[in-house]
Each structure stands twice: as structure tokens, then as C-alpha cells.
Design a protein around this motif. Structure first.
Motif, mmCIF file in Angstrom:
data_model
loop_
_atom_site.group_PDB
_atom_site.id
_atom_site.type_symbol
_atom_site.label_atom_id
_atom_site.label_comp_id
_atom_site.label_asym_id
_atom_site.label_seq_id
_atom_site.Cartn_x
_atom_site.Cartn_y
_atom_site.Cartn_z
ATOM 1 N N GLU A 126 0.830 -1.208 0.000
ATOM 2 C CA GLU A 126 0.000 0.000 0.000
ATOM 3 C C GLU A 126 0.865 1.259 0.000
ATOM 4 O OE1 GLU A 126 -3.282 2.301 -0.263
ATOM 5 O OE2 GLU A 126 -3.240 0.121 -0.438
ATOM 6 N N VAL A 127 1.950 1.230 0.748
ATOM 7 C CA VAL A 127 2.809 2.411 0.874
ATOM 8 C C VAL A 127 3.704 2.595 -0.349
ATOM 9 C CG1 VAL A 127 4.711 3.382 2.224
ATOM 10 C CG2 VAL A 127 2.760 2.378 3.384
ATOM 11 N N LEU A 128 4.228 1.504 -0.909
ATOM 12 C CA LEU A 128 5.188 1.616 -2.012
ATOM 13 C C LEU A 128 4.607 1.315 -3.384
ATOM 14 C CD1 LEU A 128 8.436 0.131 -0.455
ATOM 15 C CD2 LEU A 128 7.755 2.512 -0.730
ATOM 16 N N TYR A 129 3.293 1.016 -3.463
ATOM 17 C CA TYR A 129 2.692 0.753 -4.767
ATOM 18 C C TYR A 129 2.776 2.018 -5.609
ATOM 19 C CZ TYR A 129 -0.641 -0.285 -8.424
ATOM 20 O OH TYR A 129 -1.217 -0.466 -9.639
ATOM 21 N N GLY A 130 3.340 1.902 -6.760
ATOM 22 C CA GLY A 130 3.519 3.026 -7.675
ATOM 23 C C GLY A 130 4.844 2.825 -8.395
ATOM 24 N N LYS A 131 4.827 3.010 -9.672
ATOM 25 C CA LYS A 131 5.981 2.676 -10.498
ATOM 26 C C LYS A 131 7.256 3.413 -10.091
ATOM 27 C CE LYS A 131 7.294 2.105 -15.309
ATOM 28 N NZ LYS A 131 6.826 2.113 -16.684
ATOM 29 N N TRP A 132 7.139 4.635 -9.602
ATOM 30 C CA TRP A 132 8.326 5.449 -9.379
ATOM 31 C C TRP A 132 8.666 5.665 -7.909
ATOM 32 C CZ3 TRP A 132 10.169 5.182 -13.940
ATOM 33 C CH2 TRP A 132 9.341 5.243 -15.043
ATOM 34 N N LYS A 133 7.885 5.175 -6.971
ATOM 35 C CA LYS A 133 8.088 5.503 -5.564
ATOM 36 C C LYS A 133 9.428 5.031 -5.014
ATOM 37 C CE LYS A 133 3.349 6.007 -4.027
ATOM 38 N NZ LYS A 133 2.317 5.478 -3.133
ATOM 39 N N ILE A 134 9.837 3.830 -5.338
ATOM 40 C CA ILE A 134 11.111 3.321 -4.821
ATOM 41 C C ILE A 134 12.261 4.155 -5.372
ATOM 42 C CG2 ILE A 134 12.701 1.352 -4.866
ATOM 43 C CD1 ILE A 134 10.242 -0.459 -4.604
ATOM 44 N N ARG A 135 12.203 4.480 -6.656
ATOM 45 C CA ARG A 135 13.245 5.321 -7.245
ATOM 46 C C ARG A 135 13.242 6.709 -6.627
ATOM 47 N NH1 ARG A 135 13.257 4.398 -13.732
ATOM 48 N NH2 ARG A 135 13.444 2.144 -13.694
ATOM 49 N N LEU A 136 12.070 7.277 -6.392
ATOM 50 C CA LEU A 136 11.993 8.597 -5.761
ATOM 51 C C LEU A 136 12.665 8.577 -4.390
ATOM 52 C CD1 LEU A 136 8.363 9.651 -6.724
ATOM 53 C CD2 LEU A 136 10.470 10.807 -7.413
ATOM 54 N N LEU A 137 12.352 7.570 -3.593
ATOM 55 C CA LEU A 137 12.968 7.464 -2.275
ATOM 56 C C LEU A 137 14.484 7.352 -2.392
ATOM 57 C CD1 LEU A 137 10.420 5.048 -0.595
ATOM 58 C CD2 LEU A 137 10.837 7.430 0.058
ATOM 59 N N TRP A 138 14.938 6.543 -3.336
ATOM 60 C CA TRP A 138 16.378 6.341 -3.500
ATOM 61 C C TRP A 138 17.068 7.635 -3.923
ATOM 62 C CZ3 TRP A 138 19.458 2.776 -1.760
ATOM 63 C CH2 TRP A 138 20.771 2.716 -2.233
ATOM 64 N N PHE A 139 16.497 8.325 -4.889
ATOM 65 C CA PHE A 139 17.119 9.555 -5.383
ATOM 66 C C PHE A 139 17.070 10.671 -4.339
ATOM 67 C CE2 PHE A 139 16.091 7.971 -9.858
ATOM 68 C CZ PHE A 139 17.353 7.435 -10.017
ATOM 69 N N ILE A 140 15.998 10.747 -3.569
ATOM 70 C CA ILE A 140 15.938 11.740 -2.492
ATOM 71 C C ILE A 140 17.015 11.430 -1.466
ATOM 72 C CG2 ILE A 140 14.534 12.622 -0.577
ATOM 73 C CD1 ILE A 140 12.081 12.261 -2.469
ATOM 74 N N ASN A 141 17.215 10.154 -1.172
ATOM 75 C CA ASN A 141 18.278 9.747 -0.248
ATOM 76 C C ASN A 141 19.653 10.141 -0.780
ATOM 77 O OD1 ASN A 141 19.384 8.185 2.068
ATOM 78 N ND2 ASN A 141 20.160 6.891 0.421
ATOM 79 N N GLU A 142 19.837 10.093 -2.101
ATOM 80 C CA GLU A 142 21.120 10.446 -2.713
ATOM 81 C C GLU A 142 21.338 11.958 -2.782
ATOM 82 O OE1 GLU A 142 21.165 8.388 -6.501
ATOM 83 O OE2 GLU A 142 22.327 6.771 -5.603
ATOM 84 N N GLY A 143 20.334 12.737 -2.418
ATOM 85 C CA GLY A 143 20.509 14.183 -2.389
ATOM 86 C C GLY A 143 19.792 14.944 -3.485
ATOM 87 N N PHE A 144 19.028 14.270 -4.333
ATOM 88 C CA PHE A 144 18.260 14.953 -5.369
ATOM 89 C C PHE A 144 16.920 15.339 -4.763
ATOM 90 C CE2 PHE A 144 21.201 12.131 -7.514
ATOM 91 C CZ PHE A 144 21.814 13.002 -8.402
ATOM 92 N N MET A 145 16.793 16.605 -4.363
ATOM 93 C CA MET A 145 15.644 16.994 -3.546
ATOM 94 C C MET A 145 14.621 17.865 -4.265
ATOM 95 S SD MET A 145 17.738 17.805 -0.060
ATOM 96 C CE MET A 145 18.800 18.995 -0.847
ATOM 97 N N ARG A 146 15.017 18.530 -5.318
ATOM 98 C CA ARG A 146 14.099 19.424 -6.002
ATOM 99 C C ARG A 146 13.269 18.640 -7.008
ATOM 100 N NH1 ARG A 146 15.842 24.654 -6.838
ATOM 101 N NH2 ARG A 146 13.640 24.968 -7.290
ATOM 102 N N PRO A 147 12.002 19.015 -7.212
ATOM 103 C CA PRO A 147 11.169 18.296 -8.193
ATOM 104 C C PRO A 147 11.797 18.247 -9.585
ATOM 105 C CG PRO A 147 9.805 19.713 -6.838
ATOM 106 C CD PRO A 147 11.237 20.021 -6.477
#
Length: 119
Positions: free
Chosen positions: A19-40
Motif C-alpha cells: 500500500e505504501v510503495l505501490y507506484g511505479k516510481w516511488k522506490i526510485r523517488l525514495l532512492w534519489f531523495i536519499n542520494e541528495g536529489f531533492m528538487r522536483p
């Protein structure tokens, strides 16, 4: 307003994580935000196949699930940055393990995915 067609099932941990991670891009978004890519706009460049609308929807859902937080700076034009919450940081080792599993089995996974697409 959106109305669910399938009833919500929260019977076990797998249901909850789905339910929380369903969505094609959510895991990648979390990973990239963790790597420091914060702006939309940075996230859009990292995931060019995703539409801006879908990314915004999935960022909003991640925020609602308290995995990320959004900070809006009072400047013109408005500046928005996303960061992982403490709760969101707990997912990074799990995502890393999934990525490593994918890397370890890359050849096999490519073969079975390609075979399935050829049918």
C-alpha cells in the motif's frame, strides 16, 4: 474524488508495504531523495520517463505516508525541496537490498522479462 474499486487490505506486513510503495516510481523517488536529489526538477531529470503529474502525485503519497517531508521556501519563484523523514530512512537498507538482488540476478531477470514481452 477518487474512489477505490478494490477494498483496502491491511492484514499483514506485505499488504502494508504494498500500500505504501505501490507506484511505479516511488522506490526510485525514495532512492534519489536519499542520494541528495531533492528538487522536483532534479527528480524529473533523474526519471525522465515519468510525467511531472505522476511524480507529483507519488511524491504527495510518500509525504502522506510520512516517508518524505516537503519544505517550501518563501521565495519567488517558489522553491520546494524534499527530504527523507527518519521513518523514510528506515526503508533505504531494504531498497538497497532489493537493488543488490536485482544486480546479482540481472542476467536471469533480463532473460525472463524479455521472454515474457515477446509473447
Amino acid at each position: 474524488m477518487y474512489e477505490r474499486k478494490i477494498p483496502l487490505s491491511l492484514n499483514c506486513g506485505l499488504d502494508l508495504i504494498g500500500e505504501v510503495l505501490y507506484g511505479k516510481w516511488k522506490i526510485r523517488l525514495l532512492w534519489f531523495i536519499n542520494e541528495g536529489f531533492m528538487r522536483p526538477s532534479e527528480l524529473q531529470r533523474k526519471i525522465p520517463d515519468a510525467s511531472r503529474r505522476v511524480l507529483n502525485m507519488q511524491l504527495k503519497e510518500l509525504e502522506e505516508h510520512e516517508l518524505i517531508s516537503r519544505k517550501i521556501y518563501p521565495v519567488v519563484p517558489p522553491k520546494v525541496e524534499y527530504s527523507l523523514t527518519e521513518f523514510g530512512n528506515t526503508l533505504i537498507p531494504v531498497i538497497s537490498a532489493l537493488g543488490q538482488w536485482g544486480d546479482d540476478h540481472e542476467e536471469h531477470l533480463r532473460t525472463v522479462i524479455t521472454k515474457r514481452l515477446e509473447k
